[in-house]
Write a protein that holds these residues in place. Sequence first.
Motif, PDB file in Angstrom:
ATOM      1  N   GLY A   1      -3.666  -1.071  -8.806  1.00 39.46           N
ATOM      2  CA  GLY A   1      -3.991  -0.488  -7.509  1.00 39.46           C
ATOM      3  C   GLY A   1      -5.476  -0.241  -7.334  1.00 39.46           C
ATOM      4  O   GLY A   1      -6.208  -0.028  -8.303  1.00 39.46           O
TER       5      GLY A   1
ATOM      6  N   VAL B   1      -3.649   3.571  -1.436  1.00 41.13           N
ATOM      7  CA  VAL B   1      -3.857   2.749  -2.628  1.00 41.13           C
ATOM      8  C   VAL B   1      -3.195   1.403  -2.357  1.00 41.13           C
ATOM      9  O   VAL B   1      -2.023   1.350  -1.975  1.00 41.13           O
ATOM     10  CB  VAL B   1      -3.267   3.403  -3.881  1.00 41.13           C
TER      11      VAL B   1
ATOM     12  N   ARG C   1       0.839  -1.195   0.000  1.00 41.32           N
ATOM     13  CA  ARG C   1       0.000   0.000   0.000  1.00 41.32           C
ATOM     14  C   ARG C   1       0.876   1.248   0.000  1.00 41.32           C
ATOM     15  O   ARG C   1       2.022   1.224   0.438  1.00 41.32           O
ATOM     16  CB  ARG C   1      -0.952   0.027   1.195  1.00 41.32           C
TER      17      ARG C   1
ATOM     18  N   ARG D   1       5.799   3.350  -0.495  1.00 41.78           N
ATOM     19  CA  ARG D   1       5.042   2.110  -0.573  1.00 41.78           C
ATOM     20  C   ARG D   1       5.576   1.131   0.458  1.00 41.78           C
ATOM     21  O   ARG D   1       6.784   1.004   0.650  1.00 41.78           O
ATOM     22  CB  ARG D   1       5.160   1.528  -1.972  1.00 41.78           C
TER      23      ARG D   1
ATOM     24  N   TYR E   1      -1.925  -2.285  -3.641  1.00 43.96           N
ATOM     25  CA  TYR E   1      -1.425  -2.928  -4.848  1.00 43.96           C
ATOM     26  C   TYR E   1      -1.198  -4.417  -4.600  1.00 43.96           C
ATOM     27  O   TYR E   1      -0.637  -4.805  -3.572  1.00 43.96           O
ATOM     28  CB  TYR E   1      -0.106  -2.317  -5.284  1.00 43.96           C
TER      29      TYR E   1
END
Length: 128
Positions: free
Chosen positions: A121, A93, A38, A45, A95
């Motif tokens: 995502g 977001v 995320r 990330r 992923y």
Amino acid sequence: QVQLGESGGGLVQAGGSLRLSCAASGRAFSAFAMGWFRQAPGKEREIVAAINWSGGYTYYVDSVKGRFTISRDNGKNTVYLQMNSLKPEDTAVYYCAAEGTRSYTLVPGTESDDYDYWGQGTQVTVSS
């Protein structure tokens, strides 16, 4: 080549639940580890959870332990992330990612560089 597609994101109140799904296509999904990462605005990330090829070994970042569960269904080429007791700080977001060079390993990778394929995502927003 591998294609990954996430679904299941959305807006939820704090304390609520969401289940993310990631469908994979293009090669032997069941041979490789999968991970969920995320990225929140302004932050790097980070790994959230990872699962080895068989589903027998899982990893969670400390902040989600006891709240999130990663699982996979190799028959459906799909990996899931069940997220319970969501907090505003889980907003990001999310992923899905797949390893592509190490098959049938016991321990899944926990770094971005361990993963070769990425989904587009899906946004998760947790309101307070």
